[in-house]
Scaffold this active site. Structure first.
Site, PDB file in Angstrom:
ATOM      1  N   GLU A  61     -95.824   8.030  51.277  1.00 29.98           N
ATOM      2  CA  GLU A  61     -95.825   9.414  50.664  1.00 29.98           C
ATOM      3  C   GLU A  61     -95.156   9.163  49.371  1.00 29.98           C
ATOM      4  O   GLU A  61     -95.108   9.972  48.512  1.00 29.98           O
ATOM      5  CB  GLU A  61     -95.197  10.315  51.749  1.00 29.98           C
ATOM      6  CG  GLU A  61     -96.252  10.783  52.808  1.00 29.98           C
ATOM      7  CD  GLU A  61     -95.709  11.017  54.108  1.00 29.98           C
ATOM      8  OE1 GLU A  61     -94.304  11.166  54.374  1.00 29.98           O
ATOM      9  OE2 GLU A  61     -96.400  10.891  55.147  1.00 29.98           O
ATOM     10  N   GLY A  91     -93.959   8.796  62.959  1.00 28.40           N
ATOM     11  CA  GLY A  91     -93.727   9.934  62.258  1.00 28.40           C
ATOM     12  C   GLY A  91     -93.715  11.137  63.150  1.00 28.40           C
ATOM     13  O   GLY A  91     -92.790  11.592  63.989  1.00 28.40           O
ATOM     14  N   GLY A  92     -94.829  11.886  63.101  1.00 22.65           N
ATOM     15  CA  GLY A  92     -94.956  13.087  63.995  1.00 22.65           C
ATOM     16  C   GLY A  92     -94.395  12.885  65.382  1.00 22.65           C
ATOM     17  O   GLY A  92     -93.664  13.773  65.831  1.00 22.65           O
ATOM     18  N   SER A 112     -99.666   7.364  63.267  1.00 18.76           N
ATOM     19  CA  SER A 112     -99.980   7.873  64.276  1.00 18.76           C
ATOM     20  C   SER A 112     -99.915   7.152  65.586  1.00 18.76           C
ATOM     21  O   SER A 112    -100.705   7.131  66.669  1.00 18.76           O
ATOM     22  CB  SER A 112    -101.648   8.168  64.452  1.00 18.76           C
ATOM     23  OG  SER A 112    -102.148   8.981  63.304  1.00 18.76           O
ATOM     24  N   GLU A 141     -98.095   0.110  57.251  1.00 17.19           N
ATOM     25  CA  GLU A 141     -98.804   1.644  57.765  1.00 17.19           C
ATOM     26  C   GLU A 141     -99.582   1.836  56.976  1.00 17.19           C
ATOM     27  O   GLU A 141     -99.794   1.976  55.775  1.00 17.19           O
ATOM     28  CB  GLU A 141     -97.743   2.640  57.393  1.00 17.19           C
ATOM     29  CG  GLU A 141     -96.286   2.348  58.137  1.00 17.19           C
ATOM     30  CD  GLU A 141     -95.533   3.847  58.152  1.00 17.19           C
ATOM     31  OE1 GLU A 141     -95.130   4.489  59.123  1.00 17.19           O
ATOM     32  OE2 GLU A 141     -95.299   4.520  56.959  1.00 17.19           O
ATOM     33  N   GLY A 176    -100.290  10.257  60.043  1.00 12.88           N
ATOM     34  CA  GLY A 176    -100.609  11.832  60.215  1.00 12.88           C
ATOM     35  C   GLY A 176    -101.795  12.204  60.467  1.00 12.88           C
ATOM     36  O   GLY A 176    -102.159  13.427  60.416  1.00 12.88           O
ATOM     37  N   ASN A 194     -89.252   8.374  61.812  1.00 11.29           N
ATOM     38  CA  ASN A 194     -89.264   8.966  60.297  1.00 11.29           C
ATOM     39  C   ASN A 194     -89.450  10.397  60.502  1.00 11.29           C
ATOM     40  O   ASN A 194     -90.585  10.773  60.643  1.00 11.29           O
ATOM     41  CB  ASN A 194     -90.276   8.378  59.388  1.00 11.29           C
ATOM     42  CG  ASN A 194     -90.441   8.758  58.154  1.00 11.29           C
ATOM     43  OD1 ASN A 194     -89.630   9.790  57.889  1.00 11.29           O
ATOM     44  ND2 ASN A 194     -91.438   8.526  57.496  1.00 11.29           N
ATOM     45  N   TRP A 195     -88.529  11.174  60.359  1.00  9.58           N
ATOM     46  CA  TRP A 195     -88.621  12.633  60.295  1.00  9.58           C
ATOM     47  C   TRP A 195     -89.395  13.387  59.402  1.00  9.58           C
ATOM     48  O   TRP A 195     -89.574  14.660  59.430  1.00  9.58           O
ATOM     49  CB  TRP A 195     -87.352  13.261  60.791  1.00  9.58           C
ATOM     50  CG  TRP A 195     -86.823  13.068  62.217  1.00  9.58           C
ATOM     51  CD1 TRP A 195     -87.589  12.572  63.079  1.00  9.58           C
ATOM     52  CD2 TRP A 195     -85.473  13.581  62.653  1.00  9.58           C
ATOM     53  NE1 TRP A 195     -86.648  12.582  64.289  1.00  9.58           N
ATOM     54  CE2 TRP A 195     -85.604  13.293  64.116  1.00  9.58           C
ATOM     55  CE3 TRP A 195     -84.651  14.432  62.141  1.00  9.58           C
ATOM     56  CZ2 TRP A 195     -84.625  13.689  64.856  1.00  9.58           C
ATOM     57  CZ3 TRP A 195     -83.350  14.665  63.098  1.00  9.58           C
ATOM     58  CH2 TRP A 195     -83.566  14.300  64.339  1.00  9.58           C
ATOM     59  N   LYS A 196     -89.334  12.549  58.204  1.00  9.02           N
ATOM     60  CA  LYS A 196     -89.907  13.350  56.888  1.00  9.02           C
ATOM     61  C   LYS A 196     -89.057  14.461  56.725  1.00  9.02           C
ATOM     62  O   LYS A 196     -87.966  14.622  56.829  1.00  9.02           O
ATOM     63  CB  LYS A 196     -91.225  13.515  57.064  1.00  9.02           C
ATOM     64  CG  LYS A 196     -91.982  12.193  57.544  1.00  9.02           C
ATOM     65  CD  LYS A 196     -93.600  12.339  57.308  1.00  9.02           C
ATOM     66  CE  LYS A 196     -94.012  10.937  57.775  1.00  9.02           C
ATOM     67  NZ  LYS A 196     -95.540  10.823  57.734  1.00  9.02           N
TER      68      LYS A 196
HETATM   69  P1  PGA Z   1     -97.236   9.497  61.710  1.00  9.22           P
HETATM   70  O1  PGA Z   1     -96.526   8.987  60.412  1.00  9.22           O
HETATM   71  O2  PGA Z   1     -96.679   8.572  62.966  1.00  9.22           O
HETATM   72  O3  PGA Z   1     -97.198  10.824  61.694  1.00  9.22           O
HETATM   73  O4  PGA Z   1     -98.708   8.961  61.440  1.00  9.22           O
HETATM   74  C1  PGA Z   1     -95.758   7.521  60.336  1.00  9.22           C
HETATM   75  C2  PGA Z   1     -95.102   7.296  59.051  1.00  9.22           C
HETATM   76  O5  PGA Z   1     -95.501   8.104  58.029  1.00  9.22           O
HETATM   77  O6  PGA Z   1     -94.035   6.612  59.008  1.00  9.22           O
END
Ligand code: PGA
Length: 250
Positions: free
Chosen positions: A96, A233-234, A212, A166, A172, A9-11
């Site tokens: 989010e 994500g990250g 994370s 999640e 994050g 998930n690149w956001k």
């Molecule tokens: P993260 O994000 O891996 O950066 O914690 C996960 C997500 O929001 O899908």
């Protein structure tokens, strides 16, 4: 046996040129995996991503969609629009979006139905806040979110839904749920699905963990009984790191 699905998930990150180089770097690193690989990229990267993944085992998803097919919704993108360029997956109800854009269980359910109507596969996010966790409400929150998100779907649609558990406090933050904790929460989600749709359906649904995830914890998380991969994500923004997560079983 359920397969493992690893989705990035690149956001709100990555420009088209970065998308192309990322995929060119990632593709050879993951070409031999049996796990499913999905990249959920910003709308403006979708077209470039779809062109670049041709001939690879990488699938492309969006990060949101509107539940209406078309109309006066300035700034929105419909499922039909995504489908028209061959997007396969769409993240729905990410925390989010629930937090900053007033996504509710009701709008999540409408979007999930709209996704199936046009042939997109939804990745539905559920998860508790730290406050809810400390008040011992985790199970209630995540099973209710799951039930409401799936309301009105057929068994077949439920089986084709990916759920991403999640915990919001782990997103994050560098804090990961322990694999035991995450696995237990996911079992609760699966039990709820079994209660409503039956054991067969529940045993087929892919339920990912997100929050994370990185190459150093992926193996421990993804080799538990009920965690079927991750929403990342990250750590999905660096091709090499993401490839190690995808290749956790190599
Ligand atoms: P993260 O994000 O891996 O950066 O914690 C996960 C997500 O929001 O899908």
């Amino acid at each position: 046996m359920r397969k493992k699905i690893i989705a990035g998930n690149w956001k709100m990150n990555m420009l088209p040129n970065e998308t192309i180089s990322f995929i060119e770097e990632l593709a050879p690193l993951v070409k031999d995996t049996e796990n499913e690989v999905i990249l959920c990229v910003p709308y403006t990267d979708l077209f470039y991503a779809l062109l670049t993944v041709q001939g690879t085992n990488i699938k492309i998803g969006a990060q949101n969609m509107h539940f209406e097919e078309k109309g006066a919704y300035t700034g929105e993108i419909s499922g039909q629009m995504l489908k028209s360029i061959n997007v396969e997956y769409v993240i729905i109800g990410h925390s989010e979006r629930r937090q900053y854009y007033n996504e509710t269980d009701e709008s999540v359910n409408k979007k999930v139905k709209a996704a199936f109507n046009v042939g997109l596969k939804p990745i539905v996010c559920v998860g508790e806040t730290l406050e809810e966790r400390e008040a011992n409400k985790t199970v209630e929150i995540i099973t209710t979110q799951t039930q409401l998100a799936l309301e009105g779907l057929s068994k077949e649609e439920v089986e084709n839904t990916i759920i991403a558990y999640e915990p919001i406090w782990a997103i994050g933050t560098g804090k990961t749920a322990t694999s035991e904790d995450a696995n237990n929460s996911i079992k609760e989600i699966r039990n709820k699905i079994a209660e409503i749709y039956g054991q067969n359906t529940a045993s087929r649904v892919i339920i990912q963990y997100g929050g994370s995830v990185k190459s150093s914890n992926a193996k421990e998380l993804f080799t538990t009984s009920d965690i079927d991969g991750g929403l990342v994500g990250g750590a999905s923004l660096k091709a090499e790191e993401f490839s190690k997560i995808i290749n956790f079983d190599k």
